[in-house]
Design an enzyme around this catalytic site. Structure first.
Site, PDB file in Angstrom:
ATOM      1  N   ARG A 181       0.833  -1.200   0.000  1.00  0.00           N
ATOM      2  CA  ARG A 181       0.000   0.000   0.000  1.00  0.00           C
ATOM      3  C   ARG A 181       0.873   1.258   0.000  1.00  0.00           C
ATOM      4  NH1 ARG A 181      -3.632  -0.400   4.777  1.00  0.00           N
ATOM      5  NH2 ARG A 181      -4.233  -2.454   3.998  1.00  0.00           N
TER       6      ARG A 181
ATOM      7  N   ARG B  52      -3.219   6.881   1.097  1.00  0.00           N
ATOM      8  CA  ARG B  52      -3.751   8.087   1.734  1.00  0.00           C
ATOM      9  C   ARG B  52      -2.788   8.774   2.689  1.00  0.00           C
ATOM     10  NH1 ARG B  52      -9.364   5.735   3.870  1.00  0.00           N
ATOM     11  NH2 ARG B  52      -8.064   3.867   4.010  1.00  0.00           N
TER      12      ARG B  52
ATOM     13  N   ARG C 157      -6.673  11.803  -5.762  1.00  0.00           N
ATOM     14  CA  ARG C 157      -7.963  11.134  -5.557  1.00  0.00           C
ATOM     15  C   ARG C 157      -9.110  12.147  -5.583  1.00  0.00           C
ATOM     16  NH1 ARG C 157      -9.943   6.381  -1.433  1.00  0.00           N
ATOM     17  NH2 ARG C 157     -12.152   6.894  -1.475  1.00  0.00           N
TER      18      ARG C 157
ATOM     19  N   ASP D  37      -7.089  -2.517  -6.947  1.00  0.00           N
ATOM     20  CA  ASP D  37      -7.720  -3.095  -5.775  1.00  0.00           C
ATOM     21  C   ASP D  37      -7.808  -4.597  -5.956  1.00  0.00           C
ATOM     22  OD1 ASP D  37      -9.298  -2.262  -3.202  1.00  0.00           O
ATOM     23  OD2 ASP D  37     -10.492  -3.839  -4.131  1.00  0.00           O
TER      24      ASP D  37
ATOM     25  N   TYR E 187     -14.892 -11.784   0.548  1.00  0.00           N
ATOM     26  CA  TYR E 187     -15.613 -10.556   0.208  1.00  0.00           C
ATOM     27  C   TYR E 187     -16.880 -10.856  -0.597  1.00  0.00           C
ATOM     28  CZ  TYR E 187     -11.922  -7.362   1.767  1.00  0.00           C
ATOM     29  OH  TYR E 187     -11.035  -6.637   2.526  1.00  0.00           O
TER      30      TYR E 187
END
Length: 370
Positions: free
Chosen positions: A28, A32, A41, A78, A154
Site C-alpha cells: 500500500r 492516503r 484522488r 484493488d 468478500y
C-alpha cells in the site's frame, strides 16, 4: 517495447540471487498517507475513478517513488476488481471499505459465477502498460490479485468482516459450493495475473489477506490448495525474462513449512513471524550452481513502527535486518530477503517516517553485508 531495467535488486532477491543491498518496497505504498495521493484522488472523484483512469493510476503509482528510494513499484488497483468484473457491483463509500451490491450467498448465485471477460478489466492492463512505460526501467513493476479464498470472503460477506460468519457458514455447511466458487476464482485470478504479465508486470503477487482466519486443515483445503492452482497456471517467463511469483498470507506463519511447497519464488511474512526461524525453515541452502530449492522471504516489520520517532524506526529496522542475517552473496542462489511491512501502511503514517525507514533499510543491509 519497454526500457531495460536499471535497478534489478528486487528481481534478483526474488530469485534468491545476491544483491548489494536488501531491496525494500511497501504494501500500500501509494495511498492516503501521501498528501499528493489525496489531491489526485480528489481530482478523480472516487477510489474507482482513480483506479479505472489510466493516467491517474499511473500518477499515484509513481508518487511514492518520487519521494523514496524504493526498489519496486506496485500497480495501483484493488484486490476486488475480479469479482467486480463478475458482476457483483463493487463500490467504495467515503470512509468505508469496499462493498458488493450482489453478494454470493446461495446455490443459484454460486452456479452463476463465471471467469469474467478480461475486456472488463482492460483498464487494469492499460494501467500496467502505462506505468511500465512511465517507470522507464527505473525499478520493476509488481502486478497483483487477491487470492481465491480472500476474494470468496468478500464475495460472500459482501464487505469486510469481523467474524467471517457468512463465508465460514458456507464453508462448513456447503463445502461443495465453496469449492465451486474457489475453482472459478482460481481460474479467474490466473487469467487476470497472466494478462498483467503480458501487459508489462515484471512480478506478480497473490494477497491471501484472510487466509489466517481459517482453522488448521481448512486453510490447506480452502486457501492454500487454490493458491497453488493459480500458481501452476501462471507464466514464469515473458519476453525472455523470469517473472517471480510472490504469495503473502496474513496470519499464515503457522503453515510456513507447508507453504514451502507452493510453486512460487517468494513467501511474504507478517510481523508475528521470526525471520531467522523462517529462513531456517524455508530459505534454502546456498548453491553456487543455482539449483538448490528454497524461498526468498519478504517482510515483515510491524506497520505501527512507523508511528515511532525516526530514531526508533531505525533501531527496529536494524532488528529486522539482523534477524534475517547476512543474505546470500556470490554466485548461484541462497537465502535472500526483501524488506517490507508485515501488512499495508496505515493512512495515518507520517510521510517523513517512511523516508527514515527506507534509508535505514539500505544502510543497515549494506552494513550487514560488509
Amino acid at each position: 517495447m519497454f526500457a531495460p531495467l536499471q535497478n534489478d535488486t528486487f528481481i534478483r532477491a526474488c530469485l534468491r540471487q545476491s544483491t548489494d543491498h536488501t531491496p525494500v518496497w511497501l504494501m500500500r505504498q501509494a495511498g492516503r498517507y501521501l498528501p499528493e495521493y489525496v489531491a489526485t484522488r480528489a481530482k478523480a472523484g472516487s477510489f474507482m475513478g482513480l483506479a479505472t483512469n489510466t493516467d491517474y493510476a499511473t500518477e499515484v503509482t509513481l508518487q511514492p517513488l518520487a519521494r523514496y528510494k524504493l526498489d519496486a513499484a506496485i500497480l495501483f488497483s484493488d484486490i476486488l476488481t475480479v469479482p467486480d468484473a463478475m458482476g457483483l457491483g463493487l463500490s467504495f463509500a467515503q470512509g468505508e471499505g469496499p462493498r458488493f451490491a450482489s453478494p454470493v450467498r446461495d446455490e443459484a448465485a454460486v452456479a452463476a459465477l463465471r471467469v469474467p471477460d478480461l475486456d472488463k478489466l482492460r483498464y487494469v492492463f492499460d494501467a500496467v502498460t502505462s506505468i511500465r512505460r512511465a517507470l522507464n526501467g527505473r525499478v520493476p513493476l509488481i502486478g497483483f490479485s487477491g487470492s481465491p479464498w480472500t476474494l470468496a470472503c468478500y464475495m460472500v460477506e459482501g464487505k469486510g468482516s469481523d467474524d467471517y460468519r457468512l463465508v465460514k457458514s458456507m464453508l462448513y455447511s456447503r463445502p461443495d459450493l465453496m469449492h465451486r466458487m474457489l475453482q472459478v476464482n482460481a481460474d479467474a485470478v490466473a487469467a487476470y495475473l497472466n494478462a498483467q504479465i503480458e501487459a508489462g508486470a515484471q512480478a506478480v503477487m497473490i494477497f491471501d489477506s484472510w487466509g489466517g482466519v481459517l482453522a488448521d486443515g481448512a486453510f490447506q483445503a480452502f486457501s492454500m490448495a487454490y493458491t497453488q492452482q493459480v500458481l501452476r497456471q501462471l507464466k514464469t517467463e515473458h519476453n525472455g525474462q523470469r517473472i517471480p511469483r510472490l504469495v503473502f498470507t496474513k496470519g499464515g506463519g503457522l503453515w510456513l513449512e507447508e507453504m514451502a511447497g507452493l510453486d512460487c519464488e517468494v513467501l511474504g511474512l507478517d510481523w508475528t513471524v521470526n525471520l531467522a526461524r523462517a529462513r531456517a525453515q524455508v530459505g534454502g541452502a546456498v548453491d553456487p550452481l543455482g539449483m538448490a530449492p528454497g524461498k526468498a522471504l519478504q517482510g515483515n516489520i510491524d506497520p505501527n513502527v512507523l508511528f515511532a520517532p525516526p530514531a526508533q524506526i531505525v533501531a527496529e529496522v536494524d532488528k529486522v535486518v539482523q534477524s534475517f542475517g547476512k543474505p546470500h552473496q556470490g554466485a548461484g542462489v541462497g537465502p535472500t530477503h526483501i524488506f517490507n511491512l508485515g501488512h499495508g501502511i496505515s493512512q495515518y503514517t507520517p510521510p517523513e517516517h517512511v523516508s527514515a525507514l527506507v534509508e535505514a533499510v539500505h544502510a543497515a543491509s549494506r552494513r550487514i553485508r560488509a
